[in-house]
Design a protein around this motif. Structure first.
Motif, mmCIF file in Angstrom:
data_model
loop_
_atom_site.group_PDB
_atom_site.id
_atom_site.type_symbol
_atom_site.label_atom_id
_atom_site.label_comp_id
_atom_site.label_asym_id
_atom_site.label_seq_id
_atom_site.Cartn_x
_atom_site.Cartn_y
_atom_site.Cartn_z
ATOM 1 N N ALA A 189 -10.424 -7.950 -3.781
ATOM 2 C CA ALA A 189 -9.863 -8.569 -3.568
ATOM 3 C C ALA A 189 -8.530 -9.508 -4.225
ATOM 4 C CB ALA A 189 -10.361 -9.826 -2.920
ATOM 5 N N VAL A 190 -9.048 -9.749 -5.116
ATOM 6 C CA VAL A 190 -8.137 -10.218 -6.699
ATOM 7 C C VAL A 190 -7.050 -9.609 -6.601
ATOM 8 C CG1 VAL A 190 -8.111 -11.418 -9.121
ATOM 9 C CG2 VAL A 190 -9.901 -11.715 -7.782
ATOM 10 N N VAL A 191 -7.472 -8.510 -6.925
ATOM 11 C CA VAL A 191 -6.322 -7.259 -7.638
ATOM 12 C C VAL A 191 -4.935 -7.680 -6.198
ATOM 13 C CG1 VAL A 191 -5.731 -5.152 -7.720
ATOM 14 C CG2 VAL A 191 -7.156 -6.002 -8.785
ATOM 15 N N LEU A 192 -5.217 -7.348 -4.928
ATOM 16 C CA LEU A 192 -4.976 -6.653 -3.893
ATOM 17 C C LEU A 192 -3.871 -8.147 -3.496
ATOM 18 C CD1 LEU A 192 -7.637 -5.213 -1.330
ATOM 19 C CD2 LEU A 192 -5.580 -4.170 -1.980
ATOM 20 N N LYS A 193 -4.766 -9.380 -3.934
ATOM 21 C CA LYS A 193 -3.883 -10.385 -3.749
ATOM 22 C C LYS A 193 -2.739 -10.652 -4.255
ATOM 23 C CE LYS A 193 -4.318 -15.599 -3.608
ATOM 24 N NZ LYS A 193 -4.565 -16.466 -3.573
ATOM 25 N N ALA A 194 -2.722 -10.579 -5.710
ATOM 26 C CA ALA A 194 -1.920 -10.629 -7.132
ATOM 27 C C ALA A 194 -0.663 -9.152 -6.702
ATOM 28 C CB ALA A 194 -2.535 -10.353 -7.995
ATOM 29 N N GLU A 195 -0.910 -8.265 -5.875
ATOM 30 C CA GLU A 195 -0.061 -7.311 -5.642
ATOM 31 C C GLU A 195 0.016 -8.429 -4.054
ATOM 32 O OE1 GLU A 195 -1.333 -3.321 -4.491
ATOM 33 O OE2 GLU A 195 -2.763 -3.613 -6.678
ATOM 34 N N PHE A 196 0.306 -8.679 -2.909
ATOM 35 C CA PHE A 196 0.657 -8.931 -2.195
ATOM 36 C C PHE A 196 1.522 -10.439 -2.397
ATOM 37 C CE2 PHE A 196 -3.134 -7.549 1.315
ATOM 38 C CZ PHE A 196 -3.021 -5.875 0.590
ATOM 39 N N VAL A 197 0.885 -10.649 -3.386
ATOM 40 C CA VAL A 197 1.411 -11.855 -4.262
ATOM 41 C C VAL A 197 3.162 -11.427 -4.624
ATOM 42 C CG1 VAL A 197 2.266 -14.189 -4.979
ATOM 43 C CG2 VAL A 197 -0.317 -14.238 -3.274
ATOM 44 N N ASP A 198 3.307 -10.521 -5.326
ATOM 45 C CA ASP A 198 4.282 -10.095 -6.028
ATOM 46 C C ASP A 198 5.375 -9.556 -4.913
ATOM 47 O OD1 ASP A 198 5.377 -9.400 -8.850
ATOM 48 O OD2 ASP A 198 4.828 -6.856 -8.430
ATOM 49 N N ASP A 199 5.141 -8.338 -3.793
ATOM 50 C CA ASP A 199 5.482 -8.252 -3.472
ATOM 51 C C ASP A 199 5.144 -7.583 -2.419
ATOM 52 O OD1 ASP A 199 7.688 -6.886 -2.268
ATOM 53 O OD2 ASP A 199 7.678 -4.698 -3.563
ATOM 54 N N HIS A 202 3.610 -4.016 -0.781
ATOM 55 C CA HIS A 202 2.284 -3.911 -1.103
ATOM 56 C C HIS A 202 1.756 -3.222 -0.415
ATOM 57 C CE1 HIS A 202 3.758 -4.422 -5.928
ATOM 58 N NE2 HIS A 202 4.134 -3.599 -5.263
ATOM 59 N N LEU A 203 1.433 -4.320 0.921
ATOM 60 C CA LEU A 203 0.147 -3.510 2.044
ATOM 61 C C LEU A 203 0.573 -2.559 3.044
ATOM 62 C CD1 LEU A 203 -1.490 -5.027 4.079
ATOM 63 C CD2 LEU A 203 -0.243 -5.897 5.330
ATOM 64 N N HIS A 204 1.996 -2.312 2.630
ATOM 65 C CA HIS A 204 2.500 -0.954 3.214
ATOM 66 C C HIS A 204 1.719 0.345 2.544
ATOM 67 C CE1 HIS A 204 4.227 2.662 4.642
ATOM 68 N NE2 HIS A 204 5.103 2.533 3.140
ATOM 69 N N LEU A 205 1.730 0.337 1.624
ATOM 70 C CA LEU A 205 1.650 1.400 -0.094
ATOM 71 C C LEU A 205 -0.386 1.241 0.289
ATOM 72 C CD1 LEU A 205 3.562 0.629 -2.794
ATOM 73 C CD2 LEU A 205 3.914 2.474 -0.810
ATOM 74 N N ARG A 242 6.702 -11.010 6.375
ATOM 75 C CA ARG A 242 7.571 -10.167 5.546
ATOM 76 C C ARG A 242 6.502 -9.100 5.466
ATOM 77 N NH1 ARG A 242 11.315 -12.920 1.812
ATOM 78 N NH2 ARG A 242 12.735 -13.760 3.169
ATOM 79 N N ALA A 243 5.221 -8.625 4.380
ATOM 80 C CA ALA A 243 4.470 -8.059 4.099
ATOM 81 C C ALA A 243 3.688 -7.083 5.850
ATOM 82 C CB ALA A 243 3.286 -8.492 4.350
ATOM 83 N N LEU A 244 3.677 -8.195 7.333
ATOM 84 C CA LEU A 244 3.566 -7.263 8.184
ATOM 85 C C LEU A 244 4.050 -6.564 8.818
ATOM 86 C CD1 LEU A 244 1.231 -10.758 9.919
ATOM 87 C CD2 LEU A 244 0.573 -8.112 8.478
ATOM 88 N N VAL A 245 5.220 -7.141 9.113
ATOM 89 C CA VAL A 245 7.156 -6.170 9.352
ATOM 90 C C VAL A 245 6.321 -5.047 8.884
ATOM 91 C CG1 VAL A 245 9.032 -6.340 9.985
ATOM 92 C CG2 VAL A 245 7.883 -8.308 10.352
ATOM 93 N N ALA A 246 7.093 -5.062 7.426
ATOM 94 C CA ALA A 246 6.907 -4.100 6.177
ATOM 95 C C ALA A 246 6.316 -2.881 6.950
ATOM 96 C CB ALA A 246 7.267 -4.841 4.982
ATOM 97 N N ALA A 247 4.971 -3.514 6.971
ATOM 98 C CA ALA A 247 3.473 -2.589 6.675
ATOM 99 C C ALA A 247 4.284 -1.496 8.320
ATOM 100 C CB ALA A 247 2.281 -2.676 6.298
ATOM 101 N N ALA A 248 4.640 -2.088 9.448
ATOM 102 C CA ALA A 248 4.644 -1.103 10.762
ATOM 103 C C ALA A 248 5.644 -0.756 10.062
ATOM 104 C CB ALA A 248 4.399 -2.869 11.455
ATOM 105 N N THR A 249 7.000 -0.932 9.537
ATOM 106 C CA THR A 249 7.995 -0.632 10.069
ATOM 107 C C THR A 249 8.976 0.231 9.234
ATOM 108 O OG1 THR A 249 9.594 -2.449 9.330
ATOM 109 C CG2 THR A 249 9.049 -2.474 11.583
#
Length: 940
Positions: A189-199, A202-205, A242-249
């Protein structure tokens, strides 16, 4: 323990024998096996009360007993204990109460087939869908027990089960998303949060990496409005969206995103362009259930549990809840309480009545739990629930999720939490706590009064809690402590309202301030030495001194403005318990700074409450001359008041004027007759020759549904009544007979009003129209159409040129009757239903009352340039009626807070009234507390 000869005692004794046969394991071991607490298991075998079925079966299974045999025994004992007037034991109830349906409750989720099919179609066709609905409309249940359950079993499009990710944003949505994704994928979870904050992309990826197969991930974000109410960081809020919209679009996307959003947050959603674009064309609106859907939701869960529901109860529930937004948690809670009071397998209307119905069951349950606590525990209840509520600014108050570490880990707190959870008023899950449903905030008067008492202090307290948590997370960094104004504001908070961590935080802040003051005093001593050296610069010093004095005077003036406003606000909150002190503080604040805000606070602080009703006050009416006032309410009584001495109103009589709630009251122009009407569909006429003992003259029957409003014609010969049977009726007062039925509306007729010359009758309706009917001619009526929701109030101006109306669309409108076809003037400002309108006798003022607990006064002397002239606060419930006295000086209002209020609308007269009630005189200590730095000058 003596076995005894009652079924309950024999049942408990056999449970103990079962434990002995299993080798007498200690209760801690039984708790480990059964996942129930040791005290709960011990109490089950104690014989004092029948345990729940779930606890019984867990106990039996932990002792290697036959669960089927014990389930049959439990049901036999439960049936023997049940009585029609006492709650039955709680086992696997078919109704969830305030709790929303989860995936595991899909077998009890009924009545939403059409809406679920629409949602499935949208989600199958689109990758980003928003589900919007009022609080309590069933959004969470639809998403969990409907959409998610279908996706788990067969997939949204029916092409096979698909993975599901359910989350609520909370105060840190990116962190919550990372934690949920980590559980699903096994990543850190720590790694995932850092990725999502950075960009955020990354949730889409990450989703593509984890779900590369043919089946999409279903990502459901329930209570999406928490990104606006709980998340205070706009950067994190935007990144999450933006993470939610990017993951879906993004192409190729492997996720379908569904948001559950409260309808009043549609505007904030539109403030984010990417979210607005993603939701375009992909919105599902969750409205009230239809009558058929309600019947299905009521009857099917009971049938599944082997119970039956009386037809009369189904009809009553459908009538009470049909087409009411936000009623579903009220219905579910009332049904759960009714089920607990069932007789055998029958769920009855009498048991429903015993709960208080959908509008009172939640309040009754909450009040019952509250009454069961001792005074110390009640303080804990108040502090917990206030912490679990997010205060709205332009929206309603909402629930707020907190972590357990925000509360003190003390026995009293744990005991209160356990009881609140047991009563389903509060939900605990994985170290977090939240109010089970926002219906508790909206429908429990005690909690509403707590929230209304001092919202500024509540916000300050909330800020202290958040800042104390930050201080703790920074290892008590001194730079995170309060200083200056923030510390001065926090110092006013009562110690009893703070946790140990918060008290430590303030104590450290005060200690730091004390150390800083010591350093300041040292600097002052050094400065005095320097002054001797600077004596040669006397001229420059003199000029500087003059400049400083002018600045100090300006600062003092600004301080007085701010202090006066603060004191005025405090005066309004003190009015209920300290009327004399509140009046003097409000008057002092107004004289210090005679702003409109302080003038409104003065008028509010000297308002006089009329207490006599036991339930909501629905209507008020003045007699001729304004010395007699009639009030009517849901407690079936009409009260008559003597207002000869306006500062000391006196109750003259109490009339039990209905077999059900009273919604309407009117006094004839000559003051000889009183008319009442309500839910029993009967209009009653009373002789007021002896106001201390009114005598019933007649009962006028003919309406087939609730009588909502009454009005005498100006000459007193006619009486008009408006009813939920979609009609108004005109009655001959002399013969007490019906003259005519006014038809044409297609829904409930609510307000009725005669024009000043008696020629026309105005009627407002839930069909969103107003009809102007000629009293002497049954021909076509004039239709006024502009409101976008139910019409709740109408009133003619004294000269008959204007008609005012109020509506559920949260506006009042002014119609110029001398210019047919002209668009009405819209009066904006209220944040909830405008329930009442009333002109002053001279026609210059219009009063509007609202469910937002306020009354607004409008200057309508120039209808083309109408302006708001006053905002009156003080009611803690919805305002149901607002009427001016014949002399125009006094405004009377009726409210759901069980009171009527007398307001003096003239500021000069309000100052006189303040001094009339200013006993005892404010003390020096009180003056210094509320007006520090201002010389003691009692205003009266």
């Amino acid at each position: 323990m003596d076995v005894g000869d009652t079924p309950l005692l024999r049942f408990a004794a056999d449970l103990r024998k079962l434990r002995e046969a299993a080798g007498n394991p200690v209760y801690r071991e039984l708790s480990r096996r059964s996942h129930y607490s040791a005290p709960a298991l011990s109490e089950a075998a104690g014989g004092r009360k029948l345990p729940t079925l779930a606890v019984t079966l867990a106990y039996v299974a932990a002792c290697d007993g036959d669960t089927e045999e014990w389930e049959q025994r439990w049901r036999e004992v439960a049936a023997d204990k049940e009585a029609p007037d006492e709650p039955a034991v709680e086992s696997d109830a078919p109704y969830l109460g305030l709790s929303p349906f989860r995936i595991g409750d899909a077998d009890r989720f009924h009545g939403r087939d059409a809406l679920l099919a629409e949602l499935r179609e949208q989600v199958a066709a689109r990758r980003f869908v928003g589900v919007f609905g009022a609080s309590g409309s069933g959004k969470s249940s639809l998403l969990h027990a409907g959409l998610a359950a279908v996706a788990r079993d067969e997939g949204v499009a029916g092409d096979g089960p698909q993975p599901i990710l359910l989350l609520s944003p909370g105060p840190h949505p990116l962190e919550e998303c990372a934690v949920r994704m980590a559980k699903l994928t096994g990543e850190s979870a720590v790694v995932l949060k850092a990725e999502f904050v950075d960009d955020p992309a990354h949730l889409h990826l990450r989703i593509r990496q984890a779900f590369a197969g043919p089946v999409d991930l279903l990502l459901v974000v329930d209570q999406f409005e928490e990104v606006f109410t709980l998340c205070t960081d706009p950067v994190e809020r935007t990144a999450f969206i933006r993470a939610l919209v990017a993951a879906a679009t993004a192409e190729p996307s492997r996720v379908r995103v569904v948001l559950g959003v409260r309808a009043d947050f549609l505007g904030p959603c539109g403030d984010h362009p990417e979210l607005r674009e993603a939701l375009r064309g992909g919105q599902v609106l969750v409205g009230p259930m239809t009558a058929d859907e309600l019947r299905e939701a009521i009857m099917k869960p009971a049938a599944t549990a082997g119970c039956s529901v009386e037809t009369a109860l189904v009809v009553r529930l459908v009538a009470d809840a049909s087409n009411q937004p936000g009623a579903l948690p009220l219905v579910s809670h009332a049904l759960r309480e009714t089920w607990r009071r069932r007789r055998g397998i029958a769920v009855t209307l009498s048991a429903y009545a015993a709960t208080g119905g959908i509008h009172h069951a939640i309040a009754r349950t909450a009040e019952s739990v509250y009454d069961g606590f001792d005074p110390e525990q009640r303080d804990v209840v108040k502090q917990i629930l206030l912490r679990l509520t997010a205060l709205g600014e332009t929206t309603e108050d909402t629930k707020r999720r907190i972590t357990l570490d925000e509360l003190d880990d003390e026995p009293a707190v744990r005991a209160v939490l356990d009881e609140l959870v047991r009563a389903r008023l509060v939900t605990m899950d994985q170290g977090t706590i939240e109010i089970t449903h926002e219906a508790l905030i909206k429908h429990w008067p005690r909690l509403r009064s707590w929230l209304a008492a001092d919202r500024d202090s509540l916000r300050a307290h909330r800020q202290v809690a958040d800042d104390a948590a930050v201080w703790e997370s920074l290892r008590r960094d001194p730079d995170a402590l309060y200083r200056g104004i923030r510390l001065a504001q926090a110092r006013e908070l009562a110690d009893s309202a703070l946790t140990t961590r918060e008290r430590d935080f303030l104590a450290a802040s005060l200690a730091a301030e004390s150390a800083q003051q010591v350093a300041v005093r040292r600097r002052i001593r050094l400065q005095r030495v320097l002054l001797v050296v600077l004596a040669a610069l006397l001229v420059i010093t003199t000029i500087s001194t003059v400049t400083a004095m002018n600045a100090n005077q300006e600062i003092a003036a600004q301080r007085d403005v701010v202090l006066a406003q603060q004191v005025a606000d405090q005066a309004v909150t003190l009015r209920t318990d300290h009327a004399a002190l509140a009046a003097q503080l409000a008057l002092a604040a107004y004289r210090m700074s005679p702003t409109r805000h302080n003038r409104d606070a003065l008028i509010s602080a000297v308002a006089i409450p009329l207490r006599g009703h036991q339930q909501d006050v629905a209507a008020v009416a003045f007699g001729p001359g304004g010395k007699l006032l009639a009030t009517a309410g849901f407690d079936r009584h009409a009260l008559l008041w003597d207002l000869s001495n306006m500062d000391h109103p006196r109750q003259l009589a109490s009339i039990e004027a209905s077999k059900d709630t009273i919604d309407a009251v009117a006094v004839s122009p000559d003051g000889r007759l009183l008319a009442t009407g309500g839910r029993d569909r009967v209009v009653r006429l009373w002789d007021l020759s002896n106001v201390a003992g009114p005598v019933k003259l007649a009962e006028l029957t003919g309406h087939t549904d609730n009588v909502f409003s009454l009005a005498f014609s100006p000459d007193g010969k006619l009486l008009a009544s408006g009813s939920y049977d979609n009609t108004a009726k005109l009655w001959d007062v002399a013969t007490r007979s019906e003259l005519r039925t006014v038809t044409g509306h297609t829904d409930n007729v609510k307000p009725v009003a005669f024009s000043p010359d008696g020629r026309f009758l105005a009627t407002g309706s839930d069909d969103m129209t107003i009809r102007l009917s000629d009293v002497g001619d049954a021909g076509p009526a004039t239709m006024l159409r502009d409101h976008t929701d139910l019409v709740d109030a109408v009133a003619f101006s004294p000269d008959g040129r204007l008609l005012a109306s109020g509506s559920d669309d949260q506006t009042a409108r002014l119609w110029d009757l001398s210019a047919p076809g002209r668009k009405p003037l819209v009066l904006d400002g209220h944040t909830d239903v405008v329930s009442s309108v009333g002109f002053s006798p001279n026609g210059r003022l219009l009063a509007t009352g609202s469910y937002d607990h306020t009354v607004r006064l409008w200057d309508v002397s120039n209808p083309g340039h109408t302006v708001e002239s006053a905002l009156l606060t003080g009611h803690t419930g919805a305002v149901e009626a607002a009427v001016f006295s014949p002399d125009g000086h006094t405004l009377v209002t009726a409210s759901d807070d069980h009171t009527a209020q007398l307001w003096e609308t003239d500021p000069a007269r309000a100052q006189v009234r303040a001094c009339q009630i200013a006993q005892p005189t404010i003390t020096r200590e009180e003056w210094a507390k509320y007006l520090p730095g201002v010389s003691y000058q009692p205003p009266c």
